[in-house]
Structure formats: C-alpha cells, structure tokens
Design a protein around this motif. Structure first.
Motif, short mmCIF file in Angstrom:
data_model
loop_
_atom_site.label_atom_id
_atom_site.label_comp_id
_atom_site.label_asym_id
_atom_site.label_seq_id
_atom_site.Cartn_x
_atom_site.Cartn_y
_atom_site.Cartn_z
N TYR A 34 0.84 -1.20 0.00
CA TYR A 34 0.00 0.00 0.00
C TYR A 34 0.87 1.26 0.00
N LEU A 35 1.88 1.28 0.87
CA LEU A 35 2.76 2.45 0.94
C LEU A 35 3.56 2.63 -0.34
N ALA A 36 4.01 1.53 -0.94
CA ALA A 36 4.75 1.60 -2.20
C ALA A 36 3.87 2.15 -3.32
N LYS A 37 2.62 1.70 -3.36
CA LYS A 37 1.70 2.18 -4.38
C LYS A 37 1.40 3.67 -4.17
N ALA A 38 1.19 4.08 -2.93
CA ALA A 38 0.94 5.49 -2.63
C ALA A 38 2.15 6.34 -3.01
N GLU A 39 3.34 5.82 -2.79
CA GLU A 39 4.57 6.53 -3.16
C GLU A 39 4.65 6.71 -4.68
N LYS A 40 4.34 5.66 -5.43
CA LYS A 40 4.37 5.74 -6.90
C LYS A 40 3.35 6.75 -7.42
N GLU A 41 2.20 6.82 -6.74
CA GLU A 41 1.13 7.73 -7.15
C GLU A 41 1.36 9.15 -6.61
N LYS A 42 2.48 9.35 -5.93
CA LYS A 42 2.86 10.64 -5.36
C LYS A 42 1.82 11.16 -4.37
N ARG A 43 1.28 10.24 -3.56
CA ARG A 43 0.33 10.60 -2.52
C ARG A 43 0.96 10.60 -1.13
N VAL A 44 2.27 10.34 -1.04
CA VAL A 44 2.97 10.32 0.24
C VAL A 44 3.59 11.69 0.48
N ILE A 45 3.30 12.25 1.65
CA ILE A 45 3.82 13.55 2.04
C ILE A 45 4.69 13.35 3.27
N TYR A 46 5.96 13.71 3.16
CA TYR A 46 6.87 13.59 4.29
C TYR A 46 6.83 14.89 5.07
N VAL A 47 6.51 14.80 6.36
CA VAL A 47 6.44 15.98 7.21
C VAL A 47 7.83 16.60 7.32
N ASN A 48 8.82 15.79 7.54
CA ASN A 48 10.23 16.17 7.46
C ASN A 48 11.02 14.89 7.19
N PHE A 49 12.30 15.00 7.14
CA PHE A 49 13.08 13.82 6.76
C PHE A 49 13.83 13.21 7.95
N ASP A 50 13.27 13.39 9.15
CA ASP A 50 13.77 12.68 10.32
C ASP A 50 13.32 11.23 10.22
N LEU A 51 13.78 10.42 11.14
CA LEU A 51 13.40 9.01 11.17
C LEU A 51 11.88 8.89 11.30
N PRO A 52 11.22 8.25 10.34
CA PRO A 52 9.75 8.13 10.41
C PRO A 52 9.32 7.13 11.48
N LYS A 53 8.37 7.54 12.29
CA LYS A 53 7.87 6.66 13.35
C LYS A 53 6.41 6.28 13.14
N SER A 54 5.70 7.06 12.33
CA SER A 54 4.29 6.76 12.10
C SER A 54 3.88 7.28 10.73
N PHE A 55 2.73 6.80 10.28
CA PHE A 55 2.14 7.37 9.09
C PHE A 55 0.65 7.52 9.31
N ILE A 56 0.11 8.57 8.73
CA ILE A 56 -1.29 8.93 8.91
C ILE A 56 -1.96 8.84 7.55
N VAL A 57 -2.98 8.00 7.44
CA VAL A 57 -3.73 7.86 6.19
C VAL A 57 -4.91 8.82 6.26
N THR A 58 -5.02 9.67 5.23
CA THR A 58 -6.12 10.63 5.15
C THR A 58 -6.83 10.49 3.81
N ASP A 59 -7.89 11.25 3.66
CA ASP A 59 -8.61 11.28 2.39
C ASP A 59 -7.70 11.76 1.26
N GLY A 60 -6.78 12.66 1.58
CA GLY A 60 -5.94 13.28 0.56
C GLY A 60 -4.60 12.64 0.33
N GLY A 61 -4.18 11.72 1.16
CA GLY A 61 -2.87 11.10 0.99
C GLY A 61 -2.38 10.44 2.25
N VAL A 62 -1.09 10.15 2.25
CA VAL A 62 -0.45 9.49 3.39
C VAL A 62 0.66 10.40 3.90
#
Length: 79
Positions: A34-62
């Motif tokens: 799911y995350l790989a597909k969202a990344e390919k579709e450019k729906r993943v938004i990185y809050v910053n580039f620190d070590l990721p600890k969580s991801f939030i799925v919303t209507d508009g993206g991840v």
C-alpha cells in the motif's frame, strides 16, 4: 479540529482515516505494498526527513511523521 503531526504540518481531524506505527505496520506485506503504491502515485507527504515513526492515512494522501503514534493519539484526544 486540527492535529499537529510534526514540522509545520497540521491536518484536519475529519480527514484522518487511521494513524499507524511504522515499525509494527510495515511488517505486513499488504501495508508495504500500500505504501509503495501510494509513493508511486505521489500521494505520500513527508512531514520532514527525520526518522519516520508513524504514518497517517487521510482522504488526501499518506503523511509520514517523526512522531510516535501515542503522541499523535494523545494530541487527537485533546481536540
């Protein structure tokens, strides 16, 4: 209400579908796909580039956040 998820990013609590721990959720192949597909579709938004600890799925993206799920859940419950 809005939830601050790190950096300068706030999202509407009405948009949130789920808050997931990066370490435990990505063990499952379906979640990784799911995350790989969202990344390919450019729906993943990185809050910053620190070590990721969580991801939030919303209507508009991840959103990928450096905050723990417990921190995000506490912030969401105060709203």
């Amino acid at each position: 209400m809005y939830l601050h998820i790190g950096g300068d990013t706030m999202i509407s609590s009405e948009e949130i579908i789920g808050i997931f721990d990066m370490d435990t959720s990505t063990v499952n192949k379906a979640t990784r796909d799911y995350l790989a597909k969202a990344e390919k579709e450019k729906r993943v938004i990185y809050v910053n580039f620190d070590l990721p600890k969580s991801f939030i799925v919303t209507d508009g993206g991840v959103y990928v956040s450096p905050l723990n799920t417990s921190t995000l859940n506490k912030r969401a419950s105060f709203n």
